[in-house]
Design a protein around this motif. Structure first.
Motif, PDB file in Angstrom:
ATOM      1  N   ASN A 102       0.823  -1.206   0.000  1.00 16.92           N
ATOM      2  CA  ASN A 102       0.000   0.000   0.000  1.00 16.92           C
ATOM      3  C   ASN A 102       0.859   1.259   0.000  1.00 16.92           C
ATOM      4  OD1 ASN A 102      -2.342  -1.543   0.031  1.00 16.92           O
ATOM      5  ND2 ASN A 102      -2.539  -1.488   2.262  1.00 16.92           N
ATOM      6  N   HIS A 103       1.981   1.213   0.693  1.00 15.93           N
ATOM      7  CA  HIS A 103       2.879   2.365   0.716  1.00 15.93           C
ATOM      8  C   HIS A 103       3.455   2.638  -0.679  1.00 15.93           C
ATOM      9  CE1 HIS A 103       5.916   5.173   2.140  1.00 15.93           C
ATOM     10  NE2 HIS A 103       6.830   4.462   1.510  1.00 15.93           N
ATOM     11  N   ILE A 104       3.836   1.580  -1.365  1.00 17.82           N
ATOM     12  CA  ILE A 104       4.401   1.738  -2.714  1.00 17.82           C
ATOM     13  C   ILE A 104       3.324   2.215  -3.683  1.00 17.82           C
ATOM     14  CG2 ILE A 104       5.499   0.523  -4.621  1.00 17.82           C
ATOM     15  CD1 ILE A 104       6.706  -1.370  -2.506  1.00 17.82           C
ATOM     16  N   ASN A 105       2.137   1.609  -3.617  1.00 15.18           N
ATOM     17  CA  ASN A 105       1.060   2.012  -4.514  1.00 15.18           C
ATOM     18  C   ASN A 105       0.618   3.448  -4.262  1.00 15.18           C
ATOM     19  OD1 ASN A 105       1.015  -0.544  -5.713  1.00 15.18           O
ATOM     20  ND2 ASN A 105      -0.470  -1.326  -4.238  1.00 15.18           N
ATOM     21  N   SER A 106       0.616   3.856  -2.999  1.00 18.84           N
ATOM     22  CA  SER A 106       0.238   5.227  -2.679  1.00 18.84           C
ATOM     23  C   SER A 106       1.237   6.220  -3.263  1.00 18.84           C
ATOM     24  CB  SER A 106       0.148   5.400  -1.159  1.00 18.84           C
ATOM     25  OG  SER A 106      -0.134   6.738  -0.820  1.00 18.84           O
ATOM     26  N   LYS A 107       2.496   5.869  -3.245  1.00 19.72           N
ATOM     27  CA  LYS A 107       3.520   6.745  -3.827  1.00 19.72           C
ATOM     28  C   LYS A 107       3.362   6.840  -5.334  1.00 19.72           C
ATOM     29  CE  LYS A 107       8.504   7.536  -3.938  1.00 19.72           C
ATOM     30  NZ  LYS A 107       9.844   7.032  -3.523  1.00 19.72           N
ATOM     31  N   LEU A 108       3.038   5.714  -5.985  1.00 16.63           N
ATOM     32  CA  LEU A 108       2.864   5.742  -7.437  1.00 16.63           C
ATOM     33  C   LEU A 108       1.608   6.509  -7.840  1.00 16.63           C
ATOM     34  CD1 LEU A 108       3.816   2.061  -8.385  1.00 16.63           C
ATOM     35  CD2 LEU A 108       5.149   4.129  -8.823  1.00 16.63           C
ATOM     36  N   ASN A 109       0.587   6.477  -7.007  1.00 10.80           N
ATOM     37  CA  ASN A 109      -0.672   7.171  -7.322  1.00 10.80           C
ATOM     38  C   ASN A 109      -0.641   8.648  -6.965  1.00 10.80           C
ATOM     39  OD1 ASN A 109      -2.127   4.960  -8.385  1.00 10.80           O
ATOM     40  ND2 ASN A 109      -2.561   4.208  -6.330  1.00 10.80           N
ATOM     41  N   GLY A 110       0.421   9.105  -6.328  1.00 10.96           N
ATOM     42  CA  GLY A 110       0.504  10.513  -5.970  1.00 10.96           C
ATOM     43  C   GLY A 110       0.515  11.404  -7.211  1.00 10.96           C
ATOM     44  N   GLY A 111      -0.309  12.434  -7.189  1.00  7.40           N
ATOM     45  CA  GLY A 111      -0.395  13.361  -8.318  1.00  7.40           C
ATOM     46  C   GLY A 111      -1.503  13.058  -9.296  1.00  7.40           C
ATOM     47  N   LEU A 112      -2.039  11.835  -9.271  1.00  9.34           N
ATOM     48  CA  LEU A 112      -3.108  11.496 -10.211  1.00  9.34           C
ATOM     49  C   LEU A 112      -4.396  12.245  -9.878  1.00  9.34           C
ATOM     50  CD1 LEU A 112      -2.672   7.656 -10.809  1.00  9.34           C
ATOM     51  CD2 LEU A 112      -1.657   9.595 -12.013  1.00  9.34           C
ATOM     52  N   ALA A 113      -4.579  12.606  -8.617  1.00  6.13           N
ATOM     53  CA  ALA A 113      -5.768  13.388  -8.253  1.00  6.13           C
ATOM     54  C   ALA A 113      -5.732  14.758  -8.924  1.00  6.13           C
ATOM     55  CB  ALA A 113      -5.855  13.538  -6.739  1.00  6.13           C
ATOM     56  N   PHE A 114      -4.536  15.316  -9.081  1.00  8.16           N
ATOM     57  CA  PHE A 114      -4.420  16.604  -9.782  1.00  8.16           C
ATOM     58  C   PHE A 114      -4.840  16.464 -11.231  1.00  8.16           C
ATOM     59  CE2 PHE A 114      -1.963  19.579 -12.379  1.00  8.16           C
ATOM     60  CZ  PHE A 114      -2.279  20.792 -11.780  1.00  8.16           C
ATOM     61  N   LEU A 115      -4.429  15.369 -11.888  1.00  4.70           N
ATOM     62  CA  LEU A 115      -4.822  15.148 -13.279  1.00  4.70           C
ATOM     63  C   LEU A 115      -6.334  14.998 -13.405  1.00  4.70           C
ATOM     64  CD1 LEU A 115      -2.062  12.652 -14.495  1.00  4.70           C
ATOM     65  CD2 LEU A 115      -2.127  15.123 -14.737  1.00  4.70           C
ATOM     66  N   ALA A 116      -6.939  14.270 -12.478  1.00  2.00           N
ATOM     67  CA  ALA A 116      -8.394  14.115 -12.515  1.00  2.00           C
ATOM     68  C   ALA A 116      -9.102  15.447 -12.304  1.00  2.00           C
ATOM     69  CB  ALA A 116      -8.833  13.106 -11.449  1.00  2.00           C
ATOM     70  N   THR A 117      -8.560  16.278 -11.404  1.00  2.00           N
ATOM     71  CA  THR A 117      -9.159  17.591 -11.161  1.00  2.00           C
ATOM     72  C   THR A 117      -9.048  18.486 -12.383  1.00  2.00           C
ATOM     73  OG1 THR A 117      -8.598  17.403  -8.812  1.00  2.00           O
ATOM     74  CG2 THR A 117      -9.115  19.593  -9.642  1.00  2.00           C
ATOM     75  N   VAL A 118      -7.885  18.471 -13.018  1.00  2.00           N
ATOM     76  CA  VAL A 118      -7.695  19.290 -14.216  1.00  2.00           C
ATOM     77  C   VAL A 118      -8.624  18.827 -15.334  1.00  2.00           C
ATOM     78  CG1 VAL A 118      -6.043  19.869 -16.051  1.00  2.00           C
ATOM     79  CG2 VAL A 118      -5.335  19.938 -13.661  1.00  2.00           C
ATOM     80  N   GLY A 119      -8.730  17.509 -15.515  1.00  2.00           N
ATOM     81  CA  GLY A 119      -9.571  16.989 -16.580  1.00  2.00           C
ATOM     82  C   GLY A 119     -11.038  17.332 -16.403  1.00  2.00           C
ATOM     83  N   SER A 120     -11.479  17.460 -15.155  1.00  2.00           N
ATOM     84  CA  SER A 120     -12.894  17.728 -14.916  1.00  2.00           C
ATOM     85  C   SER A 120     -13.219  19.217 -14.808  1.00  2.00           C
ATOM     86  CB  SER A 120     -13.345  17.015 -13.639  1.00  2.00           C
ATOM     87  OG  SER A 120     -12.594  17.466 -12.522  1.00  2.00           O
ATOM     88  N   THR A 121     -12.243  20.043 -14.461  1.00  2.00           N
ATOM     89  CA  THR A 121     -12.524  21.464 -14.221  1.00  2.00           C
ATOM     90  C   THR A 121     -12.003  22.395 -15.308  1.00  2.00           C
ATOM     91  OG1 THR A 121     -10.498  21.706 -12.896  1.00  2.00           O
ATOM     92  CG2 THR A 121     -12.526  21.119 -11.727  1.00  2.00           C
ATOM     93  N   ALA A 122     -10.995  21.981 -16.068  1.00  2.00           N
ATOM     94  CA  ALA A 122     -10.407  22.880 -17.073  1.00  2.00           C
ATOM     95  C   ALA A 122     -11.439  23.370 -18.102  1.00  2.00           C
ATOM     96  CB  ALA A 122      -9.235  22.199 -17.770  1.00  2.00           C
TER      97      ALA A 122
END
Length: 271
Positions: free
Chosen positions: A145-165
Motif C-alpha cells: 500500500n505504501h508503494i502504490n500510494s507513492k505511485l498514485n501521488g499526483g493522479l488526483a491533480f490530473l483528474a481535477t484538471v480533466g474535470s474542471t479545465a
C-alpha cells in the motif's frame, strides 16, 4: 438605476486599462498598423485582468499536467525495470536475504522483502499471540500500500484538471463575451464584423480549456492503468515472498518449479 449599472459596466474596460489593471506588458497590447487584430494576445488584452488570470490558471494546469505525466512515467518505468531484475536474479539466490542484496537499494521489491523478513524476526517479540501468517500478510500488505500510494501521488491533480479545465475556459469565454457585448453596446455599432471579432476571441478560452483537459484525462487513465499492472505484479511477488518465508524457503514461485517428467507411453496390448 439600471442605466447607472450599464454606464458603469461600459466604462469598466476603459477604467481598468487606464489604471493599469492588466498582467500583460503594455507593449504587447499596443495596436500597430498592419498587425492582425484578432488572436490570443488581442483577446487577452481586450478581456482584461479576469481573462488574463483565467488564462494563467489554465497555463498552470497544463504545465502541472506535463510535469506529473513525465515524473510518473519515470517512476513507473523504474519500478517495471526493478521487476525485471527480480525475475533475473532474485529467486535464483539461496535465501531471500541474499536475493534482496542483489536488488537495487531503493527497489520497491527489495522493500517488500526486507519488510517481510523484519516482520518474521519481530513476530516472536509480540506479547499478544498473533498468527504468524496473519502478521506477515498484514505487514506485506502495508508495504504494498505504501508503494502504490507513492505511485498514485499526483493522479488526483490530473483528474481535477480533466474535470474542471473546460469550465475554467468557459468562465473566461463568458467574461470575454460579456465585456465584448458591453463594449459593442457602448459604441453603438452592432454590425456582424463588429460582433464577430470580439466574440470569436472570447471563444478561444473555451478551446484552451479543452486543450488542457483532454491531455489530463488521457494521462490520468494511462498512468492509472499502468499503476494497476504494477500493483498486480507486486501483489503476486508479495504472495510468493510470504510463501517462501512461511515454508523456510521450500516454496518457490510456480514459474520456477521444475517441469514434471512426461509419463511413459503405455505399451501396446498384444492381440
Amino acid at each position: 438605476m439600471f442605466n447607472l449599472i450599464a454606464n458603469a459596466a461600459a466604462a469598466a474596460p476603459a477604467a481598468a486599462h487606464d489604471a493599469g489593471m492588466s498582467l500583460m506588458p503594455a507593449s504587447m497590447c499596443v495596436k500597430e498598423e498592419g498587425q492582425n487584430p484578432y488572436g490570443l494576445v488581442p483577446a487577452l488584452c481586450e478581456g482584461g485582468i479576469v481573462s488574463q488570470v483565467t488564462f494563467l490558471v489554465l497555463l498552470i494546469m497544463f504545465v502541472g499536467t506535463l510535469y506529473i505525466l513525465f515524473t510518473k512515467l519515470f517512476e513507473q518505468n523504474k519500478v517495471i525495470g526493478q521487476g525485471k531484475a527480480v525475475d533475473a536474479n532474485f529467486w535464483r539466490a539461496p535465501t531471500l536475504a541474499d536475493g534482496a542484496s542483489k536488488l537495487e537499494k531503493n527497489s520497491a521489491y527489495r522493500q517488500v522483502v526486507e519488510d517481510g523478513l523484519r516482520a518474521n524476526e519481530e513476530h516472536n517479540k509480540l506479547t499478544d499471540p498473533v498468527e504468524a501468517h496473519d502478521w506477515m500478510h498484514g505487514t506485506l500488505e502495508r508495504s504494498q500500500n505504501h508503494i502504490n500510494s507513492k505511485l498514485n501521488g499526483g493522479l488526483a491533480f490530473l483528474a481535477t484538471v480533466g474535470s474542471t479545465a473546460p469550465f475554467v475556459g468557459l468562465f473566461g469565454t463568458v467574461i470575454g463575451i460579456l465585456r465584448a457585448l458591453v463594449k459593442i453596446g457602448a459604441s453603438g455599432q452592432a454590425s456582424i464584423d463588429t460582433v464577430a471579432g470580439p466574440v470569436g476571441e472570447a471563444l478561444i478560452m473555451t478551446a484552451i480549456g479543452l486543450i488542457v483537459a483532454v491531455p489530463a484525462v488521457l494521462a490520468f487513465n494511462w498512468l492509472q492503468s499502468r499503476n494497476k499492472s504494477i500493483a498486480r505484479r507486486l501483489s503476486t511477488f508479495s504472495n510468493d515472498v510470504l510463501g517462501s518465508i512461511m515454508s523456510n524457503g521450500q516454496v518457490k514461485p510456480a514459474s520456477l518449479a521444475p517441469a514434471k517428467a512426461a509419463a511413459p507411453a503405455a505399451a501396446p496390448k498384444k492381440a
